[in-house]
Design a protein around this motif. Structure first.
Motif, short mmCIF file in Angstrom:
data_model
loop_
_atom_site.label_atom_id
_atom_site.label_comp_id
_atom_site.label_asym_id
_atom_site.label_seq_id
_atom_site.Cartn_x
_atom_site.Cartn_y
_atom_site.Cartn_z
N VAL A 48 0.75 -1.38 -0.01
CA VAL A 48 0.09 -0.03 -0.13
C VAL A 48 0.85 1.25 -0.20
N ARG A 49 1.88 1.22 0.87
CA ARG A 49 2.68 2.38 0.87
C ARG A 49 3.36 2.62 -0.46
N GLU A 50 3.89 1.71 -1.17
CA GLU A 50 4.66 1.68 -2.55
C GLU A 50 3.70 2.46 -3.39
N LEU A 101 -3.78 9.25 3.88
CA LEU A 101 -4.04 8.79 5.08
C LEU A 101 -5.16 9.65 5.95
N ASP A 102 -4.91 10.90 5.81
CA ASP A 102 -5.91 11.69 6.13
C ASP A 102 -7.39 11.23 5.36
N ALA A 103 -7.52 11.22 4.24
CA ALA A 103 -8.65 10.93 3.63
C ALA A 103 -9.36 9.59 4.03
N TYR A 104 -8.58 8.62 4.06
CA TYR A 104 -8.79 7.30 4.52
C TYR A 104 -7.90 6.80 5.64
N PRO A 105 -8.21 7.10 6.81
CA PRO A 105 -7.23 6.92 8.15
C PRO A 105 -7.12 5.14 8.17
N ARG A 106 -8.02 4.57 7.44
CA ARG A 106 -7.80 3.03 7.56
C ARG A 106 -6.52 2.47 7.00
N LEU A 107 -6.11 3.19 5.92
CA LEU A 107 -4.95 2.85 5.19
C LEU A 107 -3.80 2.95 5.86
N LEU A 150 -0.43 -0.16 5.38
CA LEU A 150 0.67 0.42 4.71
C LEU A 150 1.79 -0.79 4.32
N PRO A 151 2.00 -1.59 5.25
CA PRO A 151 2.93 -2.57 4.73
C PRO A 151 2.38 -3.82 4.04
N ARG A 152 1.14 -4.04 3.96
CA ARG A 152 0.45 -4.94 3.08
C ARG A 152 0.52 -5.03 1.60
N ARG A 153 0.59 -5.94 0.89
CA ARG A 153 0.59 -5.91 -0.51
C ARG A 153 -0.88 -5.61 -1.12
N ALA A 154 -1.16 -4.75 -1.81
CA ALA A 154 -2.16 -4.13 -2.26
C ALA A 154 -3.49 -5.40 -2.93
#
Length: 236
Positions: free
Chosen positions: A98-100, A113-119, A123-127
């Motif tokens: 997710v971060r990449e 992350l402000d728009a969607y705090p859940r993300l 961040l470390p998970r593969r999309a």
């Protein structure tokens, strides 16, 4: 900033092999502002977005962006000039985290992350391992970070909860950009907003006007319903 026509189709026809998907449609989307393309599956909504983005060629007609004919400008060049397309499928890079994915759009993912705090917790998970709704959040976030001048989104809230879907439309409506979205029906979050709607049926525009003109109490094929033709589609 005063809204004006940002991007438009003029008498656009698109063919998929022997079949014609768009039958000479004309429509105009303003910027900044939100335009909604309504229609059932097979109506031509997705093809219209792709024609605007340049990922499908026109067999006739023109795409005009900021007063310039860009019909022959390839999709990658339209993207470089500030057009962002978010398709309904494969809108994220599944093998990247997710971060990449976010860093491909902008160095600082904080606004996403402000728009969607859940993300933040993803961040470390593969999309590719995210749920459908989470992938849509990520795809929309990348579009927000891109700061594009024209944003085209196919079914933005697919797989999202009603609350997150409403948040998504708030974000899109607040963009200082021309935003065009494709949906099967007008989202509840847009009722009462100054939104321009085009309804497509079998590759033709059958309604154009403000969202407030739609008749939610009638079916799409009933007289006075949202599918009733109201004369020629609005152009510039």
């Amino acid at each position: 900033m005063t809204a004006r026509t940002a991007i438009s189709l003029r008498d656009a026809r698109v063919r998929h092999g022997p079949l014609e998907a768009l039958h000479g449609i004309t429509l105009a989307a303003v910027g900044p502002g939100l335009t909604v393309l309504l229609g059932r599956n097979g109506s031509g909504r997705t093809t219209t977005l792709r024609a605007l983005a340049g990922t499908v060629p026109l067999s006739q007609g023109a795409v005009v962006w900021d007063g310039t004919d860009v019909t022959r400008v390839p999709a990658y060049e339209r993207a470089r000039r500030g057009l962002c397309l978010v398709p309904d499928r494969q809108a994220v890079f599944g093998s990247l985290t997710v971060r990449e994915n976010l860093e491909l759009a902008a160095p600082d993912p904080a606004p996403a992350l402000d728009a969607y705090p859940r993300l933040a917790g993803l961040l470390p998970r593969r999309a590719g391992t995210l749920s459908g709704g989470e992938q849509r959040m990520l795809a929309i976030s990348r579009a927000l970070l891109a700061r594009a001048r024209v944003v085209l989104v196919d079914e933005p809230a697919q797989g999202m909860s009603p609350a997150v879907a409403a948040r998504t439309y708030e974000l899109l409506a607040a963009l200082d950009a021309c935003v065009v979205v494709a949906e099967q029906r007008l989202p509840p979050a847009l009722h009462g907003r100054p939104v321009i709607v085009y309804e497509l049926r079998r590759g033709a525009v059958v309604f154009s006007g403000e969202a407030a003109e739609l008749r939610p109490d009638r079916g799409p094929d009933e007289p006075g319903g949202p599918g009733t033709p109201r004369g020629p589609a609005r152009s510039e």
